[in-house]
Design an enzyme around this catalytic site. Structure first.
Site, mmCIF file in Angstrom:
data_model
loop_
_atom_site.group_PDB
_atom_site.id
_atom_site.type_symbol
_atom_site.label_atom_id
_atom_site.label_comp_id
_atom_site.label_asym_id
_atom_site.label_seq_id
_atom_site.Cartn_x
_atom_site.Cartn_y
_atom_site.Cartn_z
ATOM 1 N N GLU A 44 32.614 39.200 42.074
ATOM 2 C CA GLU A 44 32.886 40.823 42.741
ATOM 3 C C GLU A 44 33.847 41.542 42.095
ATOM 4 O O GLU A 44 35.203 41.097 41.488
ATOM 5 C CB GLU A 44 33.884 40.104 44.384
ATOM 6 C CG GLU A 44 34.037 41.011 45.570
ATOM 7 C CD GLU A 44 35.457 40.608 46.249
ATOM 8 O OE1 GLU A 44 35.270 41.300 47.444
ATOM 9 O OE2 GLU A 44 35.731 38.807 46.366
ATOM 10 N N GLU A 69 39.898 42.290 40.224
ATOM 11 C CA GLU A 69 40.799 42.943 40.608
ATOM 12 C C GLU A 69 42.173 43.557 39.603
ATOM 13 O O GLU A 69 42.315 42.903 38.663
ATOM 14 C CB GLU A 69 41.758 42.440 41.964
ATOM 15 C CG GLU A 69 42.403 42.881 42.063
ATOM 16 C CD GLU A 69 42.385 44.655 43.424
ATOM 17 O OE1 GLU A 69 42.506 45.389 42.412
ATOM 18 O OE2 GLU A 69 41.555 44.405 43.778
ATOM 19 N N ASP A 118 36.811 52.966 45.998
ATOM 20 C CA ASP A 118 37.337 54.219 46.235
ATOM 21 C C ASP A 118 36.152 55.719 46.118
ATOM 22 O O ASP A 118 35.574 55.534 45.032
ATOM 23 C CB ASP A 118 38.803 54.954 44.909
ATOM 24 C CG ASP A 118 39.377 55.866 44.929
ATOM 25 O OD1 ASP A 118 38.882 57.050 45.783
ATOM 26 O OD2 ASP A 118 40.669 55.405 44.603
ATOM 27 N N ASP A 154 32.103 52.088 54.117
ATOM 28 C CA ASP A 154 32.804 53.344 54.865
ATOM 29 C C ASP A 154 32.052 54.573 55.149
ATOM 30 O O ASP A 154 32.503 55.005 55.635
ATOM 31 C CB ASP A 154 33.578 53.796 55.767
ATOM 32 C CG ASP A 154 34.866 53.853 54.543
ATOM 33 O OD1 ASP A 154 34.720 53.224 53.321
ATOM 34 O OD2 ASP A 154 35.496 54.599 55.041
ATOM 35 N N THR A 190 35.528 42.763 54.765
ATOM 36 C CA THR A 190 36.784 42.216 54.652
ATOM 37 C C THR A 190 37.744 42.956 54.746
ATOM 38 O O THR A 190 37.733 42.988 56.545
ATOM 39 C CB THR A 190 36.231 43.564 52.818
ATOM 40 O OG1 THR A 190 36.106 45.122 53.865
ATOM 41 C CG2 THR A 190 35.121 43.092 52.167
ATOM 42 N N TYR A 192 39.846 45.153 55.019
ATOM 43 C CA TYR A 192 38.873 46.853 55.728
ATOM 44 C C TYR A 192 37.738 47.027 56.524
ATOM 45 O O TYR A 192 38.299 47.680 57.303
ATOM 46 C CB TYR A 192 38.936 47.231 54.311
ATOM 47 C CG TYR A 192 39.967 47.536 53.029
ATOM 48 C CD1 TYR A 192 40.457 49.334 53.807
ATOM 49 C CD2 TYR A 192 39.766 47.753 51.896
ATOM 50 C CE1 TYR A 192 41.828 49.311 53.128
ATOM 51 C CE2 TYR A 192 41.251 48.219 51.293
ATOM 52 C CZ TYR A 192 41.750 48.356 51.745
ATOM 53 O OH TYR A 192 42.658 49.266 50.922
ATOM 54 N N GLU A 193 37.507 46.204 56.828
ATOM 55 C CA GLU A 193 35.727 46.516 56.921
ATOM 56 C C GLU A 193 35.763 46.014 58.456
ATOM 57 O O GLU A 193 35.728 46.498 59.662
ATOM 58 C CB GLU A 193 34.989 45.986 57.015
ATOM 59 C CG GLU A 193 33.559 45.716 57.013
ATOM 60 C CD GLU A 193 32.831 45.063 56.708
ATOM 61 O OE1 GLU A 193 31.298 45.097 56.968
ATOM 62 O OE2 GLU A 193 32.396 44.266 55.436
#
Length: 218
Positions: A44, A69, A118, A154, A190, A192-193
């Site tokens: 990921e 990350e 991003d 998105d 996620t 954010y999702e």
């Protein structure tokens, strides 16, 4: 959104030593040794606070998941979550996607997850997008023939741009949608999702397949 610096970051990272890979380059070509019985090795890119990471690892305990990350202040929260859940099939690396071939050997990875990266909306920053061709070439290098890239965003302009880049790099696309959750929630979300879903924001998603015999731009 810029994440607030954590003054106690060091001790918190140290407390997560079991799931933290400090020198990932030493594991290049040998990642499966962390879990020899794993049926697949997945990566990921940009795990953030780790909601998707941990829930995915819990859902498929026979899969080895490596979460990358580059923001330690976010990664420490993901690691703490994994430790609390006592997971044994997920590990974290603090690194940038730009150096993937230095961390993973050719054909070593079965699937890459790329969620809500991003968008870098200005044209002059297009090369910074994680779906720009130079990044896709790095993904192709570490993915096996028939390996997969799962992409969600998105941002519709980023999605349209990405589809063009996928085609340019010889990646086969399937399951393309501009409204993933139109008929109900699909898959693991996620953080954010979840927020986007609550706002009614459509989620774009596709899957890409790597064919090592296909020339980029063919």
């Amino acid at each position: 959104m810029r994440m607030r610096k954590k003054h106690n970051l060091g001790p918190r990272m140290e407390a997560c030593d079991r799931v933290w890979i400090r020198d990932p380059a030493q594991h290049r070509g040998r990642w499966r040794e962390l879990m020899p019985e794993a049926r697949a090795l997945r990566l990921e890119i940009g795990c953030g606070k780790g909601k998707f990471t941990v829930e995915t690892a819990k859902a498929e305990p026979d899969v080895l998941l490596i979460a990358l990350e580059k923001v330690p202040d976010a990664m420490v929260m993901a690691m703490e979550y994994a430790v609390r859940e006592e997971l044994r099939n997920v590990f974290f690396i603090d690194a940038d996607a730009a150096i993937l071939p230095e961390l993973f050997a050719e054909d070593e990875v079965d699937r890459i997850y790329l969620n809500f990266c991003d968008p870098w909306p200005r044209n002059k920053t297009a090369k910074l997008r994680l779906t720009y061709r130079t990044f896709l070439e790095k993904y192709r290098a570490v993915l096996r023939d028939g390996g997969e890239l799962y992409f969600k965003t998105d941002n519709r302009p980023l999605f349209d741009f990405s589809l063009e880049e996928f085609a340019r790099c010889g990646l086969e696309t399937r399951a393309v949608t501009n409204d993933l959750h139109k008929d109900g929630v699909v898959g693991i979300l996620t953080g954010y999702e979840e927020k986007f879903l609550a706002l009614g924001t459509p989620i774009n998603r596709c899957e890409c397949i790597v064919h090592k015999g296909a020339e980029a731009g063919a």
